[in-house]
Write a protein that holds these residues in place. Structure first.
Motif, PDB file in Angstrom:
ATOM      1  N   ARG A 112      15.965  12.996 -16.080  1.00 13.92           N
ATOM      2  CA  ARG A 112      17.066  13.950 -15.600  1.00 13.92           C
ATOM      3  C   ARG A 112      16.862  14.972 -14.611  1.00 13.92           C
ATOM      4  O   ARG A 112      15.777  15.778 -14.822  1.00 13.92           O
ATOM      5  N   PRO A 113      17.344  15.074 -13.507  1.00 14.79           N
ATOM      6  CA  PRO A 113      16.912  16.136 -12.216  1.00 14.79           C
ATOM      7  C   PRO A 113      17.268  17.531 -12.727  1.00 14.79           C
ATOM      8  O   PRO A 113      18.475  17.809 -13.426  1.00 14.79           O
ATOM      9  N   MET A 114      16.454  18.399 -12.795  1.00  9.95           N
ATOM     10  CA  MET A 114      16.679  20.009 -13.284  1.00  9.95           C
ATOM     11  C   MET A 114      16.129  20.783 -11.892  1.00  9.95           C
ATOM     12  O   MET A 114      15.506  20.457 -11.269  1.00  9.95           O
ATOM     13  N   THR A 115      16.750  21.959 -12.152  1.00  7.77           N
ATOM     14  CA  THR A 115      16.039  23.118 -11.099  1.00  7.77           C
ATOM     15  C   THR A 115      15.728  24.281 -11.605  1.00  7.77           C
ATOM     16  O   THR A 115      16.457  24.558 -12.703  1.00  7.77           O
ATOM     17  N   MET A 116      14.534  24.548 -11.402  1.00  9.93           N
ATOM     18  CA  MET A 116      13.863  25.623 -12.276  1.00  9.93           C
ATOM     19  C   MET A 116      13.889  26.858 -11.413  1.00  9.93           C
ATOM     20  O   MET A 116      13.898  27.021 -10.135  1.00  9.93           O
ATOM     21  N   PRO A 117      13.615  28.078 -11.911  1.00  8.30           N
ATOM     22  CA  PRO A 117      13.723  29.419 -11.430  1.00  8.30           C
ATOM     23  C   PRO A 117      12.309  29.369 -10.630  1.00  8.30           C
ATOM     24  O   PRO A 117      11.023  28.787 -10.886  1.00  8.30           O
ATOM     25  N   PRO A 118      12.123  30.162  -9.292  1.00  7.94           N
ATOM     26  CA  PRO A 118      11.105  30.345  -8.704  1.00  7.94           C
ATOM     27  C   PRO A 118       9.929  31.288  -9.134  1.00  7.94           C
ATOM     28  O   PRO A 118       8.752  31.061  -8.952  1.00  7.94           O
ATOM     29  N   LEU A 119      10.360  32.080 -10.018  1.00 13.74           N
ATOM     30  CA  LEU A 119       9.428  32.989 -10.893  1.00 13.74           C
ATOM     31  C   LEU A 119       9.731  32.640 -12.326  1.00 13.74           C
ATOM     32  O   LEU A 119      10.638  32.428 -12.816  1.00 13.74           O
ATOM     33  N   LEU A 120       8.792  33.058 -13.215  1.00 10.32           N
ATOM     34  CA  LEU A 120       8.468  33.185 -14.615  1.00 10.32           C
ATOM     35  C   LEU A 120       8.116  34.367 -15.197  1.00 10.32           C
ATOM     36  O   LEU A 120       7.029  34.858 -14.626  1.00 10.32           O
ATOM     37  N   PRO A 121       8.427  34.571 -16.429  1.00 11.61           N
ATOM     38  CA  PRO A 121       7.886  35.856 -16.974  1.00 11.61           C
ATOM     39  C   PRO A 121       6.495  35.405 -17.090  1.00 11.61           C
ATOM     40  O   PRO A 121       5.956  34.368 -17.671  1.00 11.61           O
ATOM     41  N   ALA A 122       5.541  36.485 -16.842  1.00 11.67           N
ATOM     42  CA  ALA A 122       4.011  36.591 -16.896  1.00 11.67           C
ATOM     43  C   ALA A 122       3.585  36.324 -18.440  1.00 11.67           C
ATOM     44  O   ALA A 122       2.651  35.851 -18.656  1.00 11.67           O
ATOM     45  N   ALA A 123       4.417  36.898 -19.243  1.00 10.20           N
ATOM     46  CA  ALA A 123       4.275  36.809 -20.636  1.00 10.20           C
ATOM     47  C   ALA A 123       4.334  35.416 -21.162  1.00 10.20           C
ATOM     48  O   ALA A 123       3.478  35.083 -21.936  1.00 10.20           O
ATOM     49  N   ASP A 124       5.174  34.560 -20.506  1.00 10.38           N
ATOM     50  CA  ASP A 124       5.174  33.452 -21.064  1.00 10.38           C
ATOM     51  C   ASP A 124       3.984  32.349 -20.654  1.00 10.38           C
ATOM     52  O   ASP A 124       3.615  31.624 -21.003  1.00 10.38           O
ATOM     53  N   LEU A 125       3.875  32.684 -19.223  1.00  8.29           N
ATOM     54  CA  LEU A 125       2.696  31.861 -18.601  1.00  8.29           C
ATOM     55  C   LEU A 125       1.321  32.471 -19.205  1.00  8.29           C
ATOM     56  O   LEU A 125       0.459  31.437 -19.572  1.00  8.29           O
ATOM     57  N   ALA A 126       0.967  33.692 -19.505  1.00  7.11           N
ATOM     58  CA  ALA A 126      -0.062  34.062 -20.666  1.00  7.11           C
ATOM     59  C   ALA A 126      -0.123  33.364 -21.794  1.00  7.11           C
ATOM     60  O   ALA A 126      -1.192  33.015 -22.095  1.00  7.11           O
ATOM     61  N   ARG A 127       1.120  33.017 -22.466  1.00  9.19           N
ATOM     62  CA  ARG A 127       1.089  32.336 -23.796  1.00  9.19           C
ATOM     63  C   ARG A 127       0.570  30.862 -23.491  1.00  9.19           C
ATOM     64  O   ARG A 127      -0.096  30.307 -24.270  1.00  9.19           O
ATOM     65  N   LEU A 128       0.599  30.387 -22.383  1.00  7.28           N
ATOM     66  CA  LEU A 128       0.288  29.046 -22.087  1.00  7.28           C
ATOM     67  C   LEU A 128      -1.362  29.191 -21.547  1.00  7.28           C
ATOM     68  O   LEU A 128      -1.846  28.014 -20.996  1.00  7.28           O
ATOM     69  N   ASP A 129      -1.947  30.093 -21.334  1.00  9.83           N
ATOM     70  CA  ASP A 129      -3.449  30.259 -21.045  1.00  9.83           C
ATOM     71  C   ASP A 129      -3.618  30.190 -19.688  1.00  9.83           C
ATOM     72  O   ASP A 129      -4.659  30.062 -19.186  1.00  9.83           O
ATOM     73  N   TYR A 130      -2.312  30.483 -18.976  1.00  9.72           N
ATOM     74  CA  TYR A 130      -2.384  29.971 -17.481  1.00  9.72           C
ATOM     75  C   TYR A 130      -3.373  31.173 -16.886  1.00  9.72           C
ATOM     76  O   TYR A 130      -4.242  30.903 -16.023  1.00  9.72           O
ATOM     77  N   TYR A 131      -3.297  32.490 -17.413  1.00  6.90           N
ATOM     78  CA  TYR A 131      -4.198  33.382 -16.588  1.00  6.90           C
ATOM     79  C   TYR A 131      -5.784  33.552 -17.008  1.00  6.90           C
ATOM     80  O   TYR A 131      -6.378  33.739 -16.487  1.00  6.90           O
ATOM     81  N   ASP A 132      -6.053  32.828 -18.186  1.00  9.05           N
ATOM     82  CA  ASP A 132      -7.202  32.559 -18.599  1.00  9.05           C
ATOM     83  C   ASP A 132      -7.855  31.221 -17.682  1.00  9.05           C
ATOM     84  O   ASP A 132      -9.121  31.221 -17.289  1.00  9.05           O
TER      85      ASP A 132
END
Length: 303
Positions: free
Chosen positions: A51-71
């Motif tokens: 399914r094609p979808m369009t995503m936002p260009p920015l994401l809440p930093a809190a959500d990315l932190a929850r995915l360990d992105y900043y670690d």
């Protein structure tokens, strides 16, 4: 008005203005080829049921932190913050450095993701999905680098991904199928690629999953010369657990995998291989035509 670019005396990618800053500008020929490539890769996903979808260009930093992105990826992370209108009056834009002082900014609560798939997992958080779910997206991605170079290494770039969310077998089959597609496409393009294991630290470095990753790599890259232009990635049930994405069939956490295409990097590889925009575009058109003709005369999915 005729504008002469460095493309007449060197690699076509040298014409990408702003490349040294990681923010190149693509002209009409490059834009045409980029769209052709993206249509090709999106078409693979749609043909497989994505399914094609369009995503936002920015994401809440809190959500990315929850995915360990900043670690896991602190060296690549780019964040965004709005101006603090009150403090800006006393801390104006610094014309000497070309920057806003930190004191003129509100806290940075928005993150610019380095890959398209993060938004897909966050968009499905808290949901139940079919065991064979597929999604395809193309998003702007951002990575801080030690240096930038034309279309090879950029601060901002476009990434097409086809993402599998579902059962373990579905996630594994997705990567096998698209590995075959990439190899077939590269052969039709006369673009020699080599597949190499890479490492993305999705998991806690001290945990059992990190050990498993070292034993069984979760990321493989497809390289033209020294440049990775595509990758296939499995995350097992990491994102399913972190985002509470569960399977309709069992209620357990979903497994995920993705195939990613760095579009500007494909432009660099194709123009280096074929010598110019027109030749590279013809190569893609011819490759697509040959693969469609070959698939129409044989059993199996159209590549």
């Amino acid at each position: 008005m005729t504008v002469t670019t460095p493309a007449s005396v060197g690699e076509p990618e040298a014409a990408a203005a702003g490349g040294a800053r990681g923010l190149p500008t693509l002209g009409p020929e490059a834009t045409r080829l980029l769209r052709l490539l993206d249509d090709t890769f999106e078409g693979w996903g749609v043909a497989a049921g994505a399914r094609p979808m369009t995503m936002p260009p920015l994401l809440p930093a809190a959500d990315l932190a929850r995915l360990d992105y900043y670690d896991n990826f602190p060296h690549q992370a780019v964040v965004a913050a709005p101006l603090d209108l009150e403090r800006r009056a006393t801390t104006p834009f610094d014309t000497d450095t070309g920057r806003f002082p930190t004191a003129a900014l509100e806290p940075a609560a928005l993150g610019l993701p380095s890959a398209s798939c993060y938004a897909v997992y966050l968009a499905h958080q808290g949901t139940r999905v079919a065991d064979d779910t597929l999604v395809t997206v193309c998003s702007w991605c951002f990575r801080k680098e030690t240096h930038y170079e034309g279309m090879r290494r950029q601060l901002g770039f476009r990434m097409r991904e086809v993402v599998a969310i579902g059962g373990r077998e579905h996630a594994e089959n997705h990567l096998a199928a698209f590995t075959a597609r990439v190899h077939a496409f590269a052969e039709a393009l006369d673009l020699p690629l080599r597949k190499e294991a890479a490492c993305d630290p999705f998991f806690d470095k001290g945990g059992s999953k990190a050990l498993l990753q070292r034993l069984t790599p979760v990321k493989h890259e497809f390289l033209y010369e020294d440049l990775a232009i595509a990758s296939v990635n499995t995350h097992r049930n990491f994102f399913g657990e972190r985002c509470a994405i569960t399977l309709e069939s069992t209620g357990g956490p979903a497994f995920t995998s993705c195939v990613a295409f760095g579009l500007e990097r494909w432009l660099s590889a194709l123009t280096r291989r074929h010598g110019g925009w027109d030749a590279a575009t013809r190569a893609v058109l011819d490759a697509n035509a040959r693969l469609r003709a070959g698939a129409s005369g044989a059993a199996g999915p159209v590549i």
